[in-house]
Motif scaffolding. Structure first.
Motif, mmCIF file in Angstrom:
data_model
loop_
_atom_site.group_PDB
_atom_site.id
_atom_site.type_symbol
_atom_site.label_atom_id
_atom_site.label_comp_id
_atom_site.label_asym_id
_atom_site.label_seq_id
_atom_site.Cartn_x
_atom_site.Cartn_y
_atom_site.Cartn_z
ATOM 1 N N UNK A 119 -0.683 9.620 9.442
ATOM 2 C CA UNK A 119 0.501 8.886 8.995
ATOM 3 C C UNK A 119 1.557 9.859 8.513
ATOM 4 N N UNK A 120 2.796 9.417 8.582
ATOM 5 C CA UNK A 120 3.903 10.171 8.013
ATOM 6 C C UNK A 120 3.882 9.939 6.505
ATOM 7 N N UNK A 121 3.668 10.989 5.698
ATOM 8 C CA UNK A 121 3.603 10.808 4.241
ATOM 9 C C UNK A 121 4.851 10.167 3.653
ATOM 10 N N UNK B 171 1.719 15.383 20.802
ATOM 11 C CA UNK B 171 2.467 16.308 19.945
ATOM 12 C C UNK B 171 2.860 15.639 18.624
ATOM 13 N N UNK B 172 3.319 14.401 18.696
ATOM 14 C CA UNK B 172 3.663 13.686 17.465
ATOM 15 C C UNK B 172 2.425 13.471 16.608
ATOM 16 N N UNK B 173 1.317 13.153 17.245
ATOM 17 C CA UNK B 173 0.068 12.966 16.515
ATOM 18 C C UNK B 173 -0.293 14.235 15.734
ATOM 19 N N UNK B 174 -0.233 15.362 16.404
ATOM 20 C CA UNK B 174 -0.578 16.627 15.751
ATOM 21 C C UNK B 174 0.415 16.986 14.652
ATOM 22 N N UNK B 175 1.684 16.642 14.856
ATOM 23 C CA UNK B 175 2.697 16.899 13.839
ATOM 24 C C UNK B 175 2.397 16.111 12.563
ATOM 25 N N UNK B 176 2.030 14.839 12.710
ATOM 26 C CA UNK B 176 1.663 14.030 11.555
ATOM 27 C C UNK B 176 0.383 14.559 10.896
ATOM 28 N N UNK C 269 5.738 1.665 4.287
ATOM 29 C CA UNK C 269 6.156 0.881 5.456
ATOM 30 C C UNK C 269 5.013 0.047 6.039
ATOM 31 N N UNK C 270 3.800 0.168 5.491
ATOM 32 C CA UNK C 270 2.630 -0.640 5.883
ATOM 33 C C UNK C 270 2.115 -0.316 7.278
ATOM 34 N N UNK C 271 2.553 0.811 7.841
ATOM 35 C CA UNK C 271 2.089 1.163 9.190
ATOM 36 C C UNK C 271 0.634 1.624 9.194
ATOM 37 N N UNK C 272 0.159 2.172 8.064
ATOM 38 C CA UNK C 272 -1.225 2.634 7.992
ATOM 39 C C UNK C 272 -2.219 1.502 8.170
ATOM 40 N N UNK C 273 -1.890 0.332 7.635
ATOM 41 C CA UNK C 273 -2.725 -0.853 7.841
ATOM 42 C C UNK C 273 -2.498 -1.421 9.241
ATOM 43 N N UNK D 282 12.231 1.434 14.460
ATOM 44 C CA UNK D 282 11.676 2.200 15.570
ATOM 45 C C UNK D 282 11.127 3.551 15.194
ATOM 46 N N UNK D 283 10.928 3.801 13.899
ATOM 47 C CA UNK D 283 10.381 5.087 13.463
ATOM 48 C C UNK D 283 8.861 4.969 13.327
ATOM 49 N N UNK D 284 8.155 5.860 13.993
ATOM 50 C CA UNK D 284 6.686 5.843 13.954
ATOM 51 C C UNK D 284 6.203 6.302 12.588
ATOM 52 N N UNK D 285 5.322 5.499 11.990
ATOM 53 C CA UNK D 285 4.787 5.840 10.677
ATOM 54 C C UNK D 285 3.324 6.224 10.704
ATOM 55 N N UNK D 286 2.554 5.685 11.662
ATOM 56 C CA UNK D 286 1.118 5.948 11.718
ATOM 57 C C UNK D 286 0.637 5.932 13.163
ATOM 58 N N UNK D 287 -0.419 6.699 13.406
ATOM 59 C CA UNK D 287 -1.038 6.740 14.726
ATOM 60 C C UNK D 287 -2.550 6.742 14.570
#
Length: 331
Positions: A270-272, A200-205, A277-281, A248-253
């Motif tokens: 990713x969360x735009x 669900x979080x994946x689809x939300x992002x 936050x460098x989570x995409x890398x 603890x906030x998810x930025x990318x999946x």
């Protein structure tokens, strides 16, 4: 070039079942994109065939069809389809080349007779296109296959689970200066990556990413993606990771398809609002460690066919790999 009228080859439509999966698994051209689990998770019209030489299965063909069954149209999620050769390593090199050519020649004429239009995306290991390129070679009025070169990137992750420092990893040394910097920033800022099953979080992002790009949300596509990810996770043919910042906030999946050859980076979101936050890398780089721990040696980053996406994926230091999309249209 005209087909061999005395050919011993024939096509037989077959179910996409365990026998099909076993053939795909044993072929160097076979991937989980054409497995029964993957294909049955999609809302598609699909037909599968074995190509026989006398009574021996020499190849398999997967055809993702239009609703009326008259055209082979493919599907966005099925990155490689079309032809899958039997393992011919028991033959010498000259015999392998000759046999694959004869199979491809036969298939090119067979599917022309069966379908009004054809679009196939062949696995990168299939390099000899002569059977398509020489189709109707001496027939000026005959239909011709048109090749289009596409590209993906392969990254070798064999040494990830053996190296304790970045500088010992060959891929890190091959990566761009900007990507190495992003990797170090992610480490410095305590970005962490773990396995996830939060569809669900994946689809939300994914929805947020589309909105940021002013692309309308397609609910049927989201439902199809959700069903695919769930079935692949349940079947252990897929694995998903999420990267979160120090709070603890998810930025990318990222979601990977897995088979007995490699992993395939299928979806990434990713969360735009967390682009700094460098989570995409991190979600890719950290997942390479975890995939390596599972015994996976190579990752197909699945397509570098647009400027921004291509730059991002190639910046990780992978090898640029061409593959072919083949099209046959009505005259």
């Amino acid at each position: 070039m005209e087909p061999n009228n005395n050919s011993n080859y024939r096509l037989k439509e077959v179910p996409i079942d365990s026998k099909w999966d076993k053939f795909v698994e044993l072929s160097s051209n076979g991937t989980s994109f054409v497995s029964s689990c993957f294909l049955k998770s999609l809302d598609i019209n699909v037909k599968a065939y074995f190509c026989y030489k006398s009574d021996e299965i020499m190849a398999a063909i997967i055809c993702i069809l239009s609703a009326d069954g008259k055209e082979i149209i493919g599907h966005d999620f099925v990155i490689y389809d079309g032809l899958i050769y039997k393992d011919l390593s028991y033959l010498n090199l000259a015999q392998q080349i000759s046999e694959r050519f004869k199979i491809l020649e036969f298939v090119s004429y067979s599917i022309e007779e069966m379908f009004q239009k054809v679009t196939l995306r062949l696995h990168p290991s299939i390099k000899d296109m002569r059977g398509f390129l020489w189709h109707n070679y001496h027939n000026v009025e005959g239909r011709k296959y048109i090749p289009n070169i596409l590209y993906t990137a392969y990254v070798n992750i064999l040494d990830f689970n053996k190296s304790s420092v970045l500088e010992d990893i060959e891929l890190y040394k091959s990566a761009s200066v900007a990507r190495r910097q992003e990797i170090r920033y992610a480490i410095k800022k305590s970005v962490s990556t773990s396995r996830s099953d939060d569809i669900e979080s994946f689809l939300d992002y994914y929805r947020k990413t589309l909105e940021r790009q002013d692309i309308a949300t397609d609910d049927s596509r989201l439902n199809e993606m959700s069903n695919l990810i769930k079935n692949l996770l349940d079947n252990k043919s897929g694995i998903m990771f999420s990267s979160e910042n120090k709070d603890g906030k998810v930025g990318s999946m990222a979601f990977y398809l897995i088979d007995n050859k490699r992993a395939y980076y299928l979806f990434g979101v990713s969360d735009p609002d967390m682009r700094k936050e460098h989570t995409g890398t991190a979600v890719l780089w950290d997942s390479f460690y975890k995939l390596s721990e599972l015994g996976i040696k190579e990752v197909d980053l699945e397509g570098v066919n647009s400027p921004n996406r291509g730059w991002f994926k190639l910046s990780f230091g992978g090898q640029l790999i061409p593959y072919y999309q083949i099209s046959l249209n009505n005259n």
